[in-house]
Every structure is written in structure tokens, then in C-alpha cells.
Design an enzyme around this catalytic site. Structure first.
Site, PDB file in Angstrom:
ATOM      1  N   ASN A   1      -5.664  12.159   0.377  1.00  0.00           N
ATOM      2  CA  ASN A   1      -4.702  11.369   1.160  1.00  0.00           C
ATOM      3  C   ASN A   1      -5.483  10.605   2.233  1.00  0.00           C
ATOM      4  O   ASN A   1      -6.709  10.744   2.356  1.00  0.00           O
ATOM      5  CB  ASN A   1      -3.636  12.285   1.781  1.00  0.00           C
ATOM      6  CG  ASN A   1      -2.493  11.480   2.380  1.00  0.00           C
ATOM      7  OD1 ASN A   1      -1.912  10.621   1.709  1.00  0.00           O
ATOM      8  ND2 ASN A   1      -2.165  11.719   3.631  1.00  0.00           N
ATOM      9  N   LYS A   2      -4.777   9.806   2.979  1.00  0.00           N
ATOM     10  CA  LYS A   2      -5.382   8.941   4.001  1.00  0.00           C
ATOM     11  C   LYS A   2      -6.430   9.679   4.830  1.00  0.00           C
ATOM     12  O   LYS A   2      -6.220  10.827   5.229  1.00  0.00           O
ATOM     13  CB  LYS A   2      -4.258   8.404   4.898  1.00  0.00           C
ATOM     14  CG  LYS A   2      -4.661   7.546   6.064  1.00  0.00           C
ATOM     15  CD  LYS A   2      -5.580   6.406   5.718  1.00  0.00           C
ATOM     16  CE  LYS A   2      -5.063   5.496   4.622  1.00  0.00           C
ATOM     17  NZ  LYS A   2      -6.139   4.615   4.072  1.00  0.00           N
TER      18      LYS A   2
ATOM     19  N   ARG B   1      -7.475  -0.578  -6.760  1.00  0.00           N
ATOM     20  CA  ARG B   1      -7.859   0.475  -5.811  1.00  0.00           C
ATOM     21  C   ARG B   1      -8.051   1.754  -6.626  1.00  0.00           C
ATOM     22  O   ARG B   1      -7.258   2.030  -7.517  1.00  0.00           O
ATOM     23  CB  ARG B   1      -6.768   0.707  -4.738  1.00  0.00           C
ATOM     24  CG  ARG B   1      -6.711  -0.397  -3.684  1.00  0.00           C
ATOM     25  CD  ARG B   1      -5.738  -0.037  -2.560  1.00  0.00           C
ATOM     26  NE  ARG B   1      -6.365   0.786  -1.535  1.00  0.00           N
ATOM     27  CZ  ARG B   1      -5.694   1.296  -0.485  1.00  0.00           C
ATOM     28  NH1 ARG B   1      -4.381   1.069  -0.343  1.00  0.00           N
ATOM     29  NH2 ARG B   1      -6.312   2.024   0.422  1.00  0.00           N
TER      30      ARG B   1
ATOM     31  N   ASP C   1      -2.245  10.704  -2.281  1.00  0.00           N
ATOM     32  CA  ASP C   1      -2.610   9.648  -3.233  1.00  0.00           C
ATOM     33  C   ASP C   1      -2.952  10.224  -4.594  1.00  0.00           C
ATOM     34  O   ASP C   1      -2.818   9.546  -5.611  1.00  0.00           O
ATOM     35  CB  ASP C   1      -3.782   8.826  -2.692  1.00  0.00           C
ATOM     36  CG  ASP C   1      -3.270   7.860  -1.633  1.00  0.00           C
ATOM     37  OD1 ASP C   1      -3.103   8.284  -0.481  1.00  0.00           O
ATOM     38  OD2 ASP C   1      -2.972   6.701  -1.996  1.00  0.00           O
TER      39      ASP C   1
ATOM     40  N   ARG D   1       0.846  -1.194   0.000  1.00  0.00           N
ATOM     41  CA  ARG D   1       0.000   0.000   0.000  1.00  0.00           C
ATOM     42  C   ARG D   1       0.875   1.235   0.000  1.00  0.00           C
ATOM     43  O   ARG D   1       2.093   1.148   0.153  1.00  0.00           O
ATOM     44  CB  ARG D   1      -1.041   0.000   1.125  1.00  0.00           C
ATOM     45  CG  ARG D   1      -0.739  -0.687   2.420  1.00  0.00           C
ATOM     46  CD  ARG D   1       0.325  -0.021   3.281  1.00  0.00           C
ATOM     47  NE  ARG D   1       0.116   1.406   3.398  1.00  0.00           N
ATOM     48  CZ  ARG D   1       1.061   2.288   3.582  1.00  0.00           C
ATOM     49  NH1 ARG D   1       2.336   1.903   3.682  1.00  0.00           N
ATOM     50  NH2 ARG D   1       0.809   3.571   3.682  1.00  0.00           N
ATOM     51  N   GLY D   2       0.214   2.397  -0.197  1.00  0.00           N
ATOM     52  CA  GLY D   2       0.974   3.630  -0.391  1.00  0.00           C
ATOM     53  C   GLY D   2       1.069   3.864  -1.896  1.00  0.00           C
ATOM     54  O   GLY D   2       1.417   2.936  -2.649  1.00  0.00           O
ATOM     55  N   ALA D   3       0.758   5.095  -2.319  1.00  0.00           N
ATOM     56  CA  ALA D   3       0.594   5.363  -3.754  1.00  0.00           C
ATOM     57  C   ALA D   3       1.796   4.928  -4.615  1.00  0.00           C
ATOM     58  O   ALA D   3       1.629   4.190  -5.588  1.00  0.00           O
ATOM     59  CB  ALA D   3       0.264   6.844  -3.949  1.00  0.00           C
TER      60      ALA D   3
ATOM     61  N   GLN E   1      -1.799   2.134   9.960  1.00  0.00           N
ATOM     62  CA  GLN E   1      -0.534   2.240   9.210  1.00  0.00           C
ATOM     63  C   GLN E   1       0.496   3.054   9.988  1.00  0.00           C
ATOM     64  O   GLN E   1       1.699   2.831   9.861  1.00  0.00           O
ATOM     65  CB  GLN E   1      -0.769   2.919   7.844  1.00  0.00           C
ATOM     66  CG  GLN E   1      -1.532   2.074   6.840  1.00  0.00           C
ATOM     67  CD  GLN E   1      -3.019   2.391   6.886  1.00  0.00           C
ATOM     68  OE1 GLN E   1      -3.568   2.690   7.944  1.00  0.00           O
ATOM     69  NE2 GLN E   1      -3.674   2.323   5.751  1.00  0.00           N
TER      70      GLN E   1
HETATM   71  O1  MRU Z   1      -4.563   3.159   2.323  1.00  0.00           O
HETATM   72  P1  MRU Z   1      -3.088   3.385   2.184  1.00  0.00           P
HETATM   73  O2  MRU Z   1      -2.293   2.869   3.326  1.00  0.00           O
HETATM   74  O3  MRU Z   1      -2.578   2.905   0.832  1.00  0.00           O
HETATM   75  O4  MRU Z   1      -2.934   4.955   2.191  1.00  0.00           O
HETATM   76  C1  MRU Z   1      -1.667   5.511   2.007  1.00  0.00           C
HETATM   77  C2  MRU Z   1      -1.650   6.982   2.074  1.00  0.00           C
HETATM   78  O5  MRU Z   1      -2.658   7.642   2.176  1.00  0.00           O
HETATM   79  C3  MRU Z   1      -0.313   7.638   1.894  1.00  0.00           C
HETATM   80  O6  MRU Z   1      -0.236   8.810   2.630  1.00  0.00           O
HETATM   81  C4  MRU Z   1      -0.106   7.988   0.417  1.00  0.00           C
HETATM   82  O7  MRU Z   1      -0.363   6.857  -0.399  1.00  0.00           O
HETATM   83  C5  MRU Z   1       1.254   8.481   0.146  1.00  0.00           C
HETATM   84  S1  MRU Z   1       2.472   7.218   0.367  1.00  0.00           S
HETATM   85  C6  MRU Z   1       3.988   7.857  -0.005  1.00  0.00           C
END
Ligand code: MRU
Length: 361
Positions: free
Chosen positions: A261-262, A104, A251, A61-63, A210
Site C-alpha cells: 500500500n501507499k 503502473r 494495492d 489513482r487508487g487501485a 493524497q
Molecule cells: O499512488 P496512489 O495514490 O495510487 O496510491 C493509492 C493507495 O496506496 C491506496 O491506498 C490504494 O490504492 C487503495 S485505494 C482504495
């Protein structure tokens, strides 16, 4: 409140780099992020459908990490679907790409990586050369990501607070969320590597934690002391004067600077403005989506209710409790003091500075 909950001097001593995505030449190995920090297990993936499932299930996970995984998923698809009939091969790859891109919806890096891989396949006239070209491109995307993150760190480290002041971050934006080094966490790391000794706070980040599971673990690995807070403690921490800036990842960043973002990022940005604290985003230009004019048009993933009504398979709320579980929110650009990319720190008006940053990439 004084400095974070650590005693005695702390020496900056990063251990070996965390690299959550490893391509073996025929399979994709992912550090399973649903098991961290208590178990460090690797999932071995040989089928692009399983790579897509690993993204949906948040094992990766994470963009940026999702983008790199999608690129290797396309290599696995090419290995499975290759055919001497070029049009047939490209058609099958496009279908596989649509499957991977649907894993996603919010992180733009996913569709971005799939499109980049498809462009490489489409430009190759010899069907027998498509697979090696795709493999080389996926490796390039992974390597580029690390160097981009290091440049984000260089651009952003000057924004970190003075020694003894505090920075707050949310979710996980470190090596685990990328191919290495991280974005917002990378900026914090770059500040520490440059000798800054500011205090670091990170939120737990419900519902998947996370922050508590991944960010706290990464800071430990890096030897950077960081204090974990419940998401709901951010307001009081800011009001007490313990936070001098907030930095998170993204994201998807719309052309006007509105940023998905999250979930909980918007709350932090509003709290930061209320308390006169600058709120920054750190993201690669691949996360900037100039095709989307403003944040209202960003698709927000809604995840299963049981992620909120319980944790790790254990129910918490009474059976039958309805829950609303958006994985992301959108922070309007007026709350954002700067967007740190690998080419520059963008400042308002973002319609101009983001275009400049993307053109310079
Ligand atoms: O649901 P996730 O854990 O994939 O969400 C991740 C985030 O929101 C991060 O802040 C974003 O992807 C940037 S990661 C460098």
C-alpha cells in the site's frame, strides 16, 4: 488531545456521491486528481494511450479506480482497433492491453481488469460484437466496484472505535480511489452512517499529498470531521492514546496477507503494533493476488526523484539532491489484525481466510 479541531455539533449530511470516472458512451471523463481540491476539472479521454498516461501521471489513482479506468481504456482500444478479421483484432487488443497494464506496476487491479476484458473479447466469436461486449463489461466492473465497496463498509463498520475514540487512515481510499464510496474511507463512512461519532485522523501522505488534498476534501464533502496530521505525527498521536485503530487500503495483497500500500503504511503498522493498536486493511477481493505467495514478490513502483525534492513543480531541496521515491511499501502480515473484503473480514492465518474470501466472491 481531545476531539478533532472542530467546534459545535456536527451533523452527518453527505452531499451527492463523488464519482471520479464517467463513461459517456464514446469517451472517458476523469476528475483530474492532480488538480484537486482547488480545481475541479475533468479530462476527456478518447484514446487508450491517453488513458494509460492518465494512470501513470496519477490523474486517476487508487487501485480500484485504476482498474475501472483500464477497463474503459480497453473499450477505447477496441473502438480504434476493430477489424473484421477476428484474430488480427484480438492480437491488436492484446497489445493495447499490455500497454495499459504497464502504466503502473503495483496495483493488481490494473492487470486484473485488462485480463478480464481480454477474456470477454476472446470468448466472443463475432468480431462485430466485441466492442459492445467490452463496453458492457467495463460498465459492469464499474458498477460492481461500488457495490463491493458498500459491502466492505458493512463488514468493516463494526471495527470502528467507540464514540470519542480515534481512527487513523492513510493516503486516499475514498470514492476518488474507486468508482464510488471507497474502501478504508468507506469503512469509516459506514461507521459514521451507522451513527458512530469517533474521531477521524488522516495523514497528509507525502510526496503527492493524497491525504491532505483528496482525503480531507472527501471528508469535508461527506460532512465527517477529520483532523489532518503530518505523516511524522502518527507516532505521537498513537502514544497519546488518540488512536484506537488504524485502517488503510491496499494495492496488492499476497496470498499470505502481506500487503502493498501507499508508502508509509508499513511505518504506521509497526507503530500501531508498538502501541497495542489494531491495524486493518480494507480491500476488494480483486486486490488479493493469490498467485503471489508473499510480499517480497510484489513489484514496487519507484517514481521520479523530483516528486520528493519538490512539490507541484516548485523545488524544495537544493538542486542536485538525490532522492529515493518508492510509491508503496509492503506491510508483513504479522502486523495486520484483519483484512476487510466484500465477502468477509479475514483474520490470520491469511493463507486460509483470503482463499475463503476470494472463493466466496
Ligand atoms: O499512488 P496512489 O495514490 O495510487 O496510491 C493509492 C493507495 O496506496 C491506496 O491506498 C490504494 O490504492 C487503495 S485505494 C482504495
Amino acid at each position: 488531545m481531545g476531539s478533532p479541531g472542530v467546534g459545535g455539533p456536527v451533523f452527518f449530511c453527505p452531499m451527492s456521491e463523488i464519482r471520479p470516472i464517467n463513461w459517456t458512451g464514446s469517451s472517458l471523463q476523469l476528475l483530474d486528481q492532480m488538480l484537486l481540491p482547488h480545481e475541479q476539472a475533468t479530462v476527456n479521454i478518447t484514446d487508450y494511450r491517453n488513458a494509460a498516461a492518465a494512470i501513470t501521471e496519477m490523474r486517476v489513482r487508487g487501485a480500484p479506480a485504476i482498474g475501472v479506468t483500464a477497463a474503459y481504456a480497453m473499450v477505447l482500444a477496441a473502438a480504434e482497433l476493430q477489424s473484421r478479421e477476428r484474430d488480427h483484432f484480438i492480437g491488436a487488443l492484446r497489445q493495447a492491453g499490455a500497454h495499459v497494464a504497464a502504466a503502473r506496476p503495483t496495483a493488481v487491479n490494473l492487470g486484473w481488469a485488462v485480463r478480464r476484458m481480454l477474456r470477454v473479447a476472446e470468448a466472443e466469436p463475432d468480431p462485430g460484437s466485441i466492442l459492445p461486449r467490452l463496453e458492457a463489461e467495463a460498465r459492469r466492473i464499474q458498477e460492481e466496484d461500488e457495490s463491493i465497496n458498500r459491502r466492505i463498509g458493512e463488514h468493516g463498520r463494526g471495527l470502528m472505535p467507540s464514540d470519542g475514540q480515534g481512527v487513523l487512515t492513510h493516503c486516499n481510499t475514498g470514492a476518488l480511489a474507486t468508482s464510488a464510496f471507497g474502501t478504508a474511507l468507506g469503512v469509516i463512512r459506514a461507521g459514521w452512517e451507522a451513527g458512530g461519532r469517533f474521531n477521524v485522523y488522516n495523514t497528509e501522505t507525502r510526496p503527492w499529498l493524497q491525504g491532505a488534498r483528496l482525503t480531507s476534501w472527501e471528508f469535508q464533502q461527506l460532512g465527517i470531521p477529520a483532523t489532518l496530521i503530518a505523516d511524522s505525527a502518527a507516532g505521537v498521536l498513537m502514544r497519546q492514546g488518540d488512536v484506537s485503530c488504524v485502517i488503510t487500503g491496499a494495492d496488492r495483497v499476497a496470498a499470505n496477507g502481506d500487503t502493498a500500500n501507499k508508502i508509509g503504511t508499513y511505518t504506521l503498522a509497526v507503530l500501531a503494533q508498538e502501541n497495542g493498536i489494531p491495524f486493518y486493511i480494507a480491500a476488494p477481493t480483486s486486490t488479493v493476488d493469490l498467485a503471489i505467495a508473499h510480499g517480497d514478490d510484489i513489484a514496487i513502483e519507484e517514481r521520479p526523484q523530483h516528486e520528493v525534492t519538490g512539490y507541484g513543480g516548485t523545488p524544495v531541496a537544493p538542486e542536485g539532491t538525490p532522492a529515493y521515491n518508492p510509491a508503496f511499501d509492503v506491510t508483513p502480515h504479522r502486523y495486520i489484525a484483519g483484512i476487510v473484503t466484500e465477502t468477509m473480514v479475514c483474520r490470520p492465518p491469511y493463507t486460509e481466510s483470503l482463499r475463503q474470501a476470494v472463493d466466496a466472491a
